[in-house]
Design a protein around this motif. Sequence first.
Motif, PDB file in Angstrom:
ATOM      1  N   ARG A   1     -32.166  19.498  81.673  1.00 54.70           N
ATOM      2  CA  ARG A   1     -31.464  18.394  82.513  1.00 54.70           C
ATOM      3  C   ARG A   1     -30.400  18.409  83.020  1.00 54.70           C
ATOM      4  O   ARG A   1     -30.206  19.865  82.468  1.00 54.70           O
ATOM      5  CB  ARG A   1     -30.640  17.094  80.918  1.00 54.70           C
ATOM      6  CG  ARG A   1     -30.294  18.667  79.808  1.00 54.70           C
ATOM      7  CD  ARG A   1     -29.825  17.938  78.512  1.00 54.70           C
ATOM      8  NE  ARG A   1     -29.308  17.623  78.763  1.00 54.70           N
ATOM      9  CZ  ARG A   1     -28.906  15.816  78.392  1.00 54.70           C
ATOM     10  NH1 ARG A   1     -29.877  15.394  77.914  1.00 54.70           N
ATOM     11  NH2 ARG A   1     -27.462  15.347  78.463  1.00 54.70           N
ATOM     12  N   THR A   2     -29.988  17.583  84.138  1.00 56.08           N
ATOM     13  CA  THR A   2     -28.823  18.507  84.993  1.00 56.08           C
ATOM     14  C   THR A   2     -27.511  17.258  85.213  1.00 56.08           C
ATOM     15  O   THR A   2     -27.252  17.656  85.509  1.00 56.08           O
ATOM     16  CB  THR A   2     -29.232  18.189  86.657  1.00 56.08           C
ATOM     17  OG1 THR A   2     -29.428  16.278  86.992  1.00 56.08           O
ATOM     18  CG2 THR A   2     -30.419  19.029  86.895  1.00 56.08           C
ATOM     19  N   GLU A   3     -27.786  16.954  83.770  1.00 57.84           N
ATOM     20  CA  GLU A   3     -26.131  16.010  83.554  1.00 57.84           C
ATOM     21  C   GLU A   3     -25.162  16.834  83.059  1.00 57.84           C
ATOM     22  O   GLU A   3     -25.261  17.498  82.577  1.00 57.84           O
ATOM     23  CB  GLU A   3     -26.480  15.222  82.891  1.00 57.84           C
ATOM     24  CG  GLU A   3     -27.489  14.044  82.543  1.00 57.84           C
ATOM     25  CD  GLU A   3     -28.616  13.867  82.585  1.00 57.84           C
ATOM     26  OE1 GLU A   3     -29.012  13.045  82.598  1.00 57.84           O
ATOM     27  OE2 GLU A   3     -29.121  14.928  82.160  1.00 57.84           O
ATOM     28  N   PHE A   4     -23.989  16.586  83.498  1.00 59.49           N
ATOM     29  CA  PHE A   4     -22.897  17.256  83.401  1.00 59.49           C
ATOM     30  C   PHE A   4     -22.059  16.440  81.994  1.00 59.49           C
ATOM     31  O   PHE A   4     -21.152  17.522  81.202  1.00 59.49           O
ATOM     32  CB  PHE A   4     -21.637  16.423  84.720  1.00 59.49           C
ATOM     33  CG  PHE A   4     -21.717  14.622  84.288  1.00 59.49           C
ATOM     34  CD1 PHE A   4     -22.362  14.694  86.367  1.00 59.49           C
ATOM     35  CD2 PHE A   4     -21.369  14.127  84.261  1.00 59.49           C
ATOM     36  CE1 PHE A   4     -22.771  12.785  86.110  1.00 59.49           C
ATOM     37  CE2 PHE A   4     -21.524  12.608  84.246  1.00 59.49           C
ATOM     38  CZ  PHE A   4     -22.336  12.707  85.296  1.00 59.49           C
ATOM     39  N   ARG A   5     -23.186  15.762  81.050  1.00 57.55           N
ATOM     40  CA  ARG A   5     -22.225  15.431  79.602  1.00 57.55           C
ATOM     41  C   ARG A   5     -22.640  17.058  79.343  1.00 57.55           C
ATOM     42  O   ARG A   5     -23.875  17.957  79.264  1.00 57.55           O
ATOM     43  CB  ARG A   5     -23.245  14.969  79.073  1.00 57.55           C
ATOM     44  CG  ARG A   5     -22.501  14.317  78.059  1.00 57.55           C
ATOM     45  CD  ARG A   5     -22.351  12.851  77.927  1.00 57.55           C
ATOM     46  NE  ARG A   5     -22.545  12.678  76.272  1.00 57.55           N
ATOM     47  CZ  ARG A   5     -23.819  12.557  75.743  1.00 57.55           C
ATOM     48  NH1 ARG A   5     -24.812  12.782  76.323  1.00 57.55           N
ATOM     49  NH2 ARG A   5     -23.157  12.144  74.517  1.00 57.55           N
TER      50      ARG A   5
ATOM     51  N   ARG B   1     -19.195  21.790  82.483  1.00 58.72           N
ATOM     52  CA  ARG B   1     -19.618  20.868  83.227  1.00 58.72           C
ATOM     53  C   ARG B   1     -20.460  21.512  84.525  1.00 58.72           C
ATOM     54  O   ARG B   1     -21.088  22.844  84.359  1.00 58.72           O
ATOM     55  CB  ARG B   1     -18.453  21.151  84.685  1.00 58.72           C
ATOM     56  CG  ARG B   1     -16.994  20.467  83.772  1.00 58.72           C
ATOM     57  CD  ARG B   1     -15.545  21.307  85.377  1.00 58.72           C
ATOM     58  NE  ARG B   1     -14.645  21.371  83.783  1.00 58.72           N
ATOM     59  CZ  ARG B   1     -13.860  20.228  84.253  1.00 58.72           C
ATOM     60  NH1 ARG B   1     -14.071  19.539  85.541  1.00 58.72           N
ATOM     61  NH2 ARG B   1     -12.135  20.180  84.210  1.00 58.72           N
ATOM     62  N   GLU B   2     -21.718  20.878  84.657  1.00 56.58           N
ATOM     63  CA  GLU B   2     -22.215  20.776  85.696  1.00 56.58           C
ATOM     64  C   GLU B   2     -21.789  21.406  87.144  1.00 56.58           C
ATOM     65  O   GLU B   2     -22.604  22.875  87.544  1.00 56.58           O
ATOM     66  CB  GLU B   2     -22.635  19.692  86.294  1.00 56.58           C
ATOM     67  CG  GLU B   2     -23.938  19.823  87.438  1.00 56.58           C
ATOM     68  CD  GLU B   2     -24.628  18.329  87.838  1.00 56.58           C
ATOM     69  OE1 GLU B   2     -24.471  17.378  87.109  1.00 56.58           O
ATOM     70  OE2 GLU B   2     -25.936  18.105  88.570  1.00 56.58           O
ATOM     71  N   HIS B   3     -21.169  21.442  87.545  1.00 55.53           N
ATOM     72  CA  HIS B   3     -20.273  22.458  88.639  1.00 55.53           C
ATOM     73  C   HIS B   3     -19.514  22.329  88.411  1.00 55.53           C
ATOM     74  O   HIS B   3     -18.661  22.154  87.352  1.00 55.53           O
ATOM     75  CB  HIS B   3     -20.742  21.291  89.947  1.00 55.53           C
ATOM     76  CG  HIS B   3     -21.271  20.320  90.052  1.00 55.53           C
ATOM     77  ND1 HIS B   3     -21.473  20.449  90.665  1.00 55.53           N
ATOM     78  CD2 HIS B   3     -21.445  18.837  90.145  1.00 55.53           C
ATOM     79  CE1 HIS B   3     -23.096  19.974  91.209  1.00 55.53           C
ATOM     80  NE2 HIS B   3     -22.448  18.425  90.247  1.00 55.53           N
TER      81      HIS B   3
ATOM     82  N   HIS C   1     -16.134  13.959  86.025  1.00 57.02           N
ATOM     83  CA  HIS C   1     -16.068  15.531  86.091  1.00 57.02           C
ATOM     84  C   HIS C   1     -14.519  15.407  84.511  1.00 57.02           C
ATOM     85  O   HIS C   1     -14.668  15.752  83.987  1.00 57.02           O
ATOM     86  CB  HIS C   1     -16.372  16.659  87.077  1.00 57.02           C
ATOM     87  CG  HIS C   1     -17.561  16.691  86.668  1.00 57.02           C
ATOM     88  ND1 HIS C   1     -18.541  16.957  86.227  1.00 57.02           N
ATOM     89  CD2 HIS C   1     -18.425  15.963  88.359  1.00 57.02           C
ATOM     90  CE1 HIS C   1     -20.341  16.882  87.217  1.00 57.02           C
ATOM     91  NE2 HIS C   1     -19.266  16.493  88.747  1.00 57.02           N
TER      92      HIS C   1
ATOM     93  N   ARG D   1     -31.569  10.589  88.789  1.00 49.97           N
ATOM     94  CA  ARG D   1     -29.963  11.612  89.176  1.00 49.97           C
ATOM     95  C   ARG D   1     -30.484  11.780  90.918  1.00 49.97           C
ATOM     96  O   ARG D   1     -28.815  11.437  91.077  1.00 49.97           O
ATOM     97  CB  ARG D   1     -30.601  13.211  88.237  1.00 49.97           C
ATOM     98  CG  ARG D   1     -29.517  13.695  88.595  1.00 49.97           C
ATOM     99  CD  ARG D   1     -28.736  13.681  87.270  1.00 49.97           C
ATOM    100  NE  ARG D   1     -27.166  13.757  88.280  1.00 49.97           N
ATOM    101  CZ  ARG D   1     -25.713  13.351  87.476  1.00 49.97           C
ATOM    102  NH1 ARG D   1     -25.794  12.479  86.637  1.00 49.97           N
ATOM    103  NH2 ARG D   1     -24.865  13.980  88.097  1.00 49.97           N
TER     104      ARG D   1
ATOM    105  N   GLU E   1     -26.254   8.051  79.672  1.00 50.40           N
ATOM    106  CA  GLU E   1     -26.549   8.809  78.484  1.00 50.40           C
ATOM    107  C   GLU E   1     -25.552   7.848  77.499  1.00 50.40           C
ATOM    108  O   GLU E   1     -25.811   8.489  76.121  1.00 50.40           O
ATOM    109  CB  GLU E   1     -26.022  10.154  78.972  1.00 50.40           C
ATOM    110  CG  GLU E   1     -26.810  11.029  79.981  1.00 50.40           C
ATOM    111  CD  GLU E   1     -26.451  12.159  79.887  1.00 50.40           C
ATOM    112  OE1 GLU E   1     -25.071  12.527  79.340  1.00 50.40           O
ATOM    113  OE2 GLU E   1     -26.897  12.881  80.645  1.00 50.40           O
TER     114      GLU E   1
ATOM    115  N   PHE F   1     -16.880  19.011  78.461  1.00 51.16           N
ATOM    116  CA  PHE F   1     -15.957  19.009  79.722  1.00 51.16           C
ATOM    117  C   PHE F   1     -14.838  18.048  79.907  1.00 51.16           C
ATOM    118  O   PHE F   1     -14.128  18.232  80.468  1.00 51.16           O
ATOM    119  CB  PHE F   1     -16.911  18.506  80.981  1.00 51.16           C
ATOM    120  CG  PHE F   1     -17.327  17.168  81.306  1.00 51.16           C
ATOM    121  CD1 PHE F   1     -16.708  16.705  81.477  1.00 51.16           C
ATOM    122  CD2 PHE F   1     -18.982  16.790  80.422  1.00 51.16           C
ATOM    123  CE1 PHE F   1     -17.285  15.058  81.837  1.00 51.16           C
ATOM    124  CE2 PHE F   1     -18.973  14.894  79.989  1.00 51.16           C
ATOM    125  CZ  PHE F   1     -18.216  14.747  80.573  1.00 51.16           C
TER     126      PHE F   1
ATOM    127  N   ILE G   1     -18.101  10.995  80.601  1.00 53.49           N
ATOM    128  CA  ILE G   1     -18.789   9.908  80.792  1.00 53.49           C
ATOM    129  C   ILE G   1     -18.387   8.618  80.534  1.00 53.49           C
ATOM    130  O   ILE G   1     -19.125   7.843  81.512  1.00 53.49           O
ATOM    131  CB  ILE G   1     -20.184  10.612  80.520  1.00 53.49           C
ATOM    132  CG1 ILE G   1     -21.609  10.221  81.474  1.00 53.49           C
ATOM    133  CG2 ILE G   1     -19.946  11.512  79.043  1.00 53.49           C
ATOM    134  CD1 ILE G   1     -21.892  10.846  82.707  1.00 53.49           C
TER     135      ILE G   1
END
Lengths: 173, 124
Positions: B40-44, B72-74, A35, A122, A105, B65, A39
């Motif tokens: 989708r759960t990616e943080f991108r 962000r995911e989180h 984060h 994932r 990705e 992010f 990425i």
Amino acid sequence: MANDVTTKTTPVQTKTKLWLDILIFAVFLIAMDPHSSGISIHEWLTLSMFGALTVHLLLSWDWITQVTKRFLKKSGVQTRINYILNWLLFIVGTLLMVSGIMISEIAIPSLGIQLPRNFAWRSLHDLSANLVLVLLGLHTALHWSWVVKTFERYIFQPIGRLFGTGKQKDVSA
Amino acid sequence: MKTLGRIIIILGAFLIIGGLMVVTVNASGNNAAFSRDGGRTEFRPQGGEQGQFQFPPDGNRPPSFREGGEGREHGGPAGGGRWMFGLLKNLGVLTILVVAIVLPKSIIRKKKKATAVASNAQSS
């Protein structure tokens, strides 16, 4: 990787291994927080780490072959634990890399490869990342005396000599 | 040549283990494939390389992010604080593990040494 197994390691190899391990450790810490790093950096950095990890294994090759041959015959408890832990680290590290490739990705698609999407990768990537963190901690702990000796010999002593405070003390690896 | 052989062995082990994992995951029932635009759960942030998921027009573009925004995911603090927290958390875990193993080991070693010295002194 001492214990009851003795391997011939030249100072150049030890020095290379030390700097390589520092690099792997730093990259691992950066990669553990995608984060913050982004990425793209996360993916390319970890993919490039495959080369560094291969060199790390090549530098420990003598130890790996010696313990593999002697594992069931005459190895100490600590050597056996170390050996099993290293295999676990390799397997979980492989899972981390494979799952990372499967959910990639940026890096993998940019190479023109499209992989089928599966939600399980994932979760496996998250799980294996946490496991690798724990296993890396154990791996570092079991090699702590090597870390301390090598740091003293190749980092602290040269710095001390640079400032004229070193006592030219030699520490065997 | 020897090194090349060793590299091939390492790559072979990696491919065998990795291949087994791919086969296992694909064979398992946990094949809940997720769509690229939906679950989708990616943080991108949503934004693909092939142009399938474009950002909305400039004004509505969600912050990335990477720019320290909300994408962000989180959640959690953004920018330097977030970076420091993640780094320190992981370093903390590693430190705890190292201390938990190295400290008892050194205490046991010292005790053994002391016992050996004491028994030597007694015998002499």
